[in-house]
Motif scaffolding. Structure first.
Motif, mmCIF file in Angstrom:
data_model
loop_
_atom_site.group_PDB
_atom_site.id
_atom_site.type_symbol
_atom_site.label_atom_id
_atom_site.label_comp_id
_atom_site.label_asym_id
_atom_site.label_seq_id
_atom_site.Cartn_x
_atom_site.Cartn_y
_atom_site.Cartn_z
ATOM 1 N N TYR A 139 80.670 -113.654 -50.165
ATOM 2 C CA TYR A 139 79.638 -112.691 -49.798
ATOM 3 C C TYR A 139 78.720 -113.255 -48.718
ATOM 4 O O TYR A 139 78.212 -112.526 -47.866
ATOM 5 C CB TYR A 139 78.778 -112.330 -51.013
ATOM 6 N N ALA A 140 78.481 -114.559 -48.782
ATOM 7 C CA ALA A 140 77.470 -115.175 -47.922
ATOM 8 C C ALA A 140 77.765 -114.997 -46.438
ATOM 9 O O ALA A 140 76.848 -114.842 -45.626
ATOM 10 C CB ALA A 140 77.341 -116.660 -48.253
ATOM 11 N N SER A 141 79.050 -114.981 -46.075
ATOM 12 C CA SER A 141 79.406 -114.915 -44.656
ATOM 13 C C SER A 141 78.985 -113.598 -44.007
ATOM 14 O O SER A 141 78.837 -113.517 -42.778
ATOM 15 C CB SER A 141 80.914 -115.117 -44.479
ATOM 16 N N PHE A 142 78.765 -112.557 -44.798
ATOM 17 C CA PHE A 142 78.352 -111.278 -44.235
ATOM 18 C C PHE A 142 76.976 -111.366 -43.580
ATOM 19 O O PHE A 142 76.623 -110.546 -42.741
ATOM 20 C CB PHE A 142 78.345 -110.196 -45.320
ATOM 21 N N ALA A 143 76.197 -112.372 -43.966
ATOM 22 C CA ALA A 143 74.853 -112.515 -43.403
ATOM 23 C C ALA A 143 74.887 -112.858 -41.920
ATOM 24 O O ALA A 143 73.950 -112.528 -41.179
ATOM 25 C CB ALA A 143 74.078 -113.580 -44.171
ATOM 26 N N GLN A 144 75.963 -113.512 -41.460
ATOM 27 C CA GLN A 144 76.044 -113.920 -40.053
ATOM 28 C C GLN A 144 77.149 -113.230 -39.266
ATOM 29 O O GLN A 144 77.096 -113.166 -38.039
ATOM 30 C CB GLN A 144 76.283 -115.432 -39.956
ATOM 31 N N SER A 145 78.160 -112.709 -39.952
ATOM 32 C CA SER A 145 79.358 -112.222 -39.260
ATOM 33 C C SER A 145 79.205 -110.855 -38.612
ATOM 34 O O SER A 145 79.930 -110.510 -37.680
ATOM 35 C CB SER A 145 80.527 -112.163 -40.239
ATOM 36 N N PRO A 167 71.948 -108.325 -43.917
ATOM 37 C CA PRO A 167 71.126 -107.227 -43.384
ATOM 38 C C PRO A 167 71.453 -105.887 -44.038
ATOM 39 O O PRO A 167 72.620 -105.588 -44.326
ATOM 40 C CB PRO A 167 71.494 -107.205 -41.896
ATOM 41 N N ALA A 168 70.425 -105.095 -44.268
ATOM 42 C CA ALA A 168 70.592 -103.805 -44.943
ATOM 43 C C ALA A 168 71.544 -102.884 -44.197
ATOM 44 O O ALA A 168 72.281 -102.102 -44.819
ATOM 45 C CB ALA A 168 69.233 -103.138 -45.122
ATOM 46 N N ASP A 169 71.561 -102.955 -42.847
ATOM 47 C CA ASP A 169 72.417 -102.047 -42.085
ATOM 48 C C ASP A 169 73.891 -102.446 -42.129
ATOM 49 O O ASP A 169 74.748 -101.758 -41.563
ATOM 50 C CB ASP A 169 71.942 -101.912 -40.645
ATOM 51 N N GLN A 170 74.196 -103.566 -42.783
ATOM 52 C CA GLN A 170 75.593 -103.967 -42.974
ATOM 53 C C GLN A 170 76.089 -103.671 -44.380
ATOM 54 O O GLN A 170 77.238 -103.959 -44.707
ATOM 55 C CB GLN A 170 75.750 -105.461 -42.684
#
Length: 286
Positions: A139-145, A167-170
């Motif tokens: 899950y953590a990688s979604f913060a930067q990808s 981010p909320a928009d992701q």
């Protein structure tokens, strides 16, 4: 005369209002046992609580709840299927007496409803498109990808993603698990965050369009790997019912029948053992 009539009318309205307020309170254990029927809600989520094709309630929550109802002398269960996000509001509105959806016991939920002691424990998983084209394993990688991740409305994965600074928009919110396969396979989201058991079930149903992300790494929040503990849920004032359920649940979890239910629905021996490792008081405290 007008004043008298007005006073009588106000008195009648007040009495009616009080009557409606009283009827909105959760039914107590004695009333449920006297009627012989308990109203239990599920969220149609395999393997936690769902209706099979014949209309019978199945899953870890319903199977254990049936045993508990029988032990309490309650012969009939009136099942309600609703969206996960409607479970707590439904309890608060007295639309049912109990939820058997293996809902994760979380501090913010403990402020709204009452929980039994844990019935189960389970880890996290990630549903991705066939072949995992974005090579996502956590899950953590979604913060930067910049990739988008879907969650079910009302699910506790939202808090995990927020803690991981996604981010909320992701974050794409869908109404039910049933929508996850199309959401991921069509690219509306690059992954679907759910428990490992849910992801496994969805991958099986995906007809080769989706799969569970291999080598998935459990999210770590505040230095601790995330694991959920699921329990039965009640309105906050249904303390007698909750206490009676806790008593029967504690006894049932000592039996082989409980272990068989866990295995039948895909819980590992580690999941079963972990269900004893936290109390509801600890989980509500956070």
């Amino acid at each position: 005369m007008k004043k008298t009539r007005h006073t009588v009318l106000l008195t009648a309205i007040t009495a009616c209002t009080l009557g409606l307020a009283a009827s909105a309170q959760a039914a107590d254990l004695a009333a449920i046992q006297k009627s012989g029927t308990i109203r239990i809600a599920i969220a149609n989520e395999i393997p936690y609580g769902y209706m099979d094709l014949s209309g019978e309630a199945k899953g870890v929550g319903p199977d254990v709840a049936k045993h508990i109802a029988q032990a309490l002398g309650i012969k009939n269960v009136q099942w309600t299927t609703t969206s996960f996000g409607s479970l707590i509001p439904g309890l608060q509105a007295d639309r049912y007496d109990m939820v058997a959806a293996e809902m994760a016991i979380l501090p913010q939920r403990c402020q709204q409803i009452a929980f039994s002691e844990p019935d189960s424990s389970y880890g996290e998983g990630l549903l991705v498109a066939k072949g995992n084209p974005k090579n996502i394993h956590d899950y953590a990688s979604f913060a930067q990808s910049g990739n988008k991740i879907a969650i079910m409305a009302g699910a506790d994965q939202l808090e995990m993603l927020q803690a991981l600074k996604v981010p909320a928009d992701q974050i794409v919110t869908i109404s039910s698990n049933a929508d996850a396969i199309s959401t991921v396979s069509t690219g509306r989201a690059d992954g679907y965050a759910a428990t490992s058991l849910t992801v496994s079930q969805l991958a099986t149903k995906g007809k080769g369009k989706v799969e569970a992300a291999h080598d998935f790494k459990d999210p770590v929040v505040d230095g601790q790997p995330v694991r959920s503990w699921g329990g039965f849920a009640f309105a906050q004032d249904a303390t007698a019912l909750r206490d009676a359920v806790n008593k029967e649940l504690a006894a049932f979890k000592k039996t082989d029948d409980w272990k068989k239910i866990m295995v039948q629905y895909g819980f590992s021996s580690e999941d079963a053992a972990q269900s004893f490792d936290r109390s509801t008081a600890q989980l509500c405290k956070g």
